[in-house]
Write a protein that holds these residues in place. Sequence first.
Motif, PDB file in Angstrom:
ATOM      1  N   PHE A 155       0.851  -1.181   0.000  1.00 42.89           N
ATOM      2  CA  PHE A 155       0.000   0.000   0.000  1.00 42.89           C
ATOM      3  C   PHE A 155       0.895   1.241   0.000  1.00 42.89           C
ATOM      4  CE2 PHE A 155      -2.695  -3.311   1.579  1.00 42.89           C
ATOM      5  CZ  PHE A 155      -3.986  -2.963   1.213  1.00 42.89           C
ATOM      6  N   ILE A 156       0.721   2.111  -0.984  1.00 53.05           N
ATOM      7  CA  ILE A 156       1.573   3.299  -1.118  1.00 53.05           C
ATOM      8  C   ILE A 156       0.765   4.554  -0.791  1.00 53.05           C
ATOM      9  CG2 ILE A 156       2.936   4.725  -2.699  1.00 53.05           C
ATOM     10  CD1 ILE A 156       3.540   2.211  -4.310  1.00 53.05           C
ATOM     11  N   TYR A 157       1.290   5.355   0.147  1.00 58.53           N
ATOM     12  CA  TYR A 157       0.679   6.645   0.476  1.00 58.53           C
ATOM     13  C   TYR A 157       1.605   7.735  -0.051  1.00 58.53           C
ATOM     14  CZ  TYR A 157      -1.485  10.460   3.072  1.00 58.53           C
ATOM     15  OH  TYR A 157      -2.107  11.633   3.412  1.00 58.53           O
ATOM     16  N   ALA A 158       1.153   8.416  -1.107  1.00 58.50           N
ATOM     17  CA  ALA A 158       1.996   9.411  -1.782  1.00 58.50           C
ATOM     18  C   ALA A 158       1.197  10.682  -2.043  1.00 58.50           C
ATOM     19  CB  ALA A 158       2.532   8.836  -3.104  1.00 58.50           C
ATOM     20  N   PHE A 175       4.067   1.755   2.351  1.00 56.30           N
ATOM     21  CA  PHE A 175       5.174   2.649   1.988  1.00 56.30           C
ATOM     22  C   PHE A 175       4.629   4.072   1.981  1.00 56.30           C
ATOM     23  CE2 PHE A 175       8.300   4.920  -0.373  1.00 56.30           C
ATOM     24  CZ  PHE A 175       9.491   4.204  -0.266  1.00 56.30           C
ATOM     25  N   VAL A 176       5.195   4.917   2.843  1.00 53.82           N
ATOM     26  CA  VAL A 176       4.706   6.290   3.008  1.00 53.82           C
ATOM     27  C   VAL A 176       5.763   7.301   2.571  1.00 53.82           C
ATOM     28  CG1 VAL A 176       3.982   8.031   4.703  1.00 53.82           C
ATOM     29  CG2 VAL A 176       3.158   5.666   4.896  1.00 53.82           C
ATOM     30  N   SER A 209       5.787  -1.128   7.934  1.00 55.42           N
ATOM     31  CA  SER A 209       5.606   0.177   7.298  1.00 55.42           C
ATOM     32  C   SER A 209       6.966   0.829   7.081  1.00 55.42           C
ATOM     33  CB  SER A 209       4.707   1.082   8.143  1.00 55.42           C
ATOM     34  OG  SER A 209       5.200   1.189   9.464  1.00 55.42           O
ATOM     35  N   ILE A 210       7.121   1.450   5.916  1.00 59.57           N
ATOM     36  CA  ILE A 210       8.381   2.076   5.504  1.00 59.57           C
ATOM     37  C   ILE A 210       8.090   3.531   5.159  1.00 59.57           C
ATOM     38  CG2 ILE A 210      10.232   2.044   3.784  1.00 59.57           C
ATOM     39  CD1 ILE A 210       9.199  -1.017   3.383  1.00 59.57           C
ATOM     40  N   VAL A 211       8.907   4.441   5.684  1.00 58.31           N
ATOM     41  CA  VAL A 211       8.709   5.872   5.438  1.00 58.31           C
ATOM     42  C   VAL A 211       9.931   6.458   4.748  1.00 58.31           C
ATOM     43  CG1 VAL A 211       8.407   8.146   6.491  1.00 58.31           C
ATOM     44  CG2 VAL A 211       7.133   6.181   7.381  1.00 58.31           C
TER      45      VAL A 211
END
Length: 276
Positions: free
Chosen positions: A130-133, A179-180, A204-206
């Motif tokens: 899941f990508i938060y961009a 991935f944030v 989770s990766i930031v």
Amino acid sequence: MNNQQNFSDFTKSERKIADFIEKNKNAVMYLNETELASTLGSSNATLSRFWRKIGYRNFKEFKKRYLEQQVITPKTKFERILAKVEDNGKSLQQSIFDFVQYQLTDTLEHIDETQSQICVKRIATCRKLFIYAPTSSTGLGFLLKHRLMRFGIDVVILASYDQELFEQILHLQENDCVFVFGFVKLTREAAILLDHAKEIKSHSIVLTDNIVHEFQTRCTQTFYVNRGDLEEFHSMVAATFFIEHLIVSLGQMKSEKALGNLEYLNNLREKYKNGR
């Protein structure tokens, strides 16, 4: 403080001060140094040494500089980069090259290859990424999705704001990965997403452009990229470099699957190139 500040030689108490200021800058502006020391359980002497260590003569100068930055707009950021180009006597191309070369070098120095490979493995083995961009990172999010889908990785681009985001994270599972892109600051939506991922034990990766930040306790891993000082025009070159680095590393890890998918993709293009 600026985003390129090196905190590796900070003491435990100095890190505590830096972390508190980053999280409470607006509130700090209304305190005097004695009140700040009391809030931190520190001393005025410790704070005085801290201001000098991060490049200010005293607390007053730090506050003055911070307040000056609050009136910075996209227009003034662009004006500043143009002024730098005019002042250094170099061509526009050379100035921009020097600008991004420094950002790339600084970013590379902060990449821990062991942590990077752990990150790659987490993405390669997750059920779904899941990508938060949000905002300016949207293009990077879609670039990452486009490349990873070629490796057979199931990717979802998350909505930027509340209701639709809640609908999507409802489907987040323990064996998924988030991935944030966390540039400038931790937003309310990013905090909700990371807290939920942590609660269900999903990795989770930031990717952030702040060395001292609020993400550390909320996520599994953080990585830093240099996008320029807070008051300057922000470049995406180093962030793009980091994403491409992840993609190539994933390609190496999943080489057989990746090459097979790319071969199949090429065959499909050949088969239907004339509209058949």
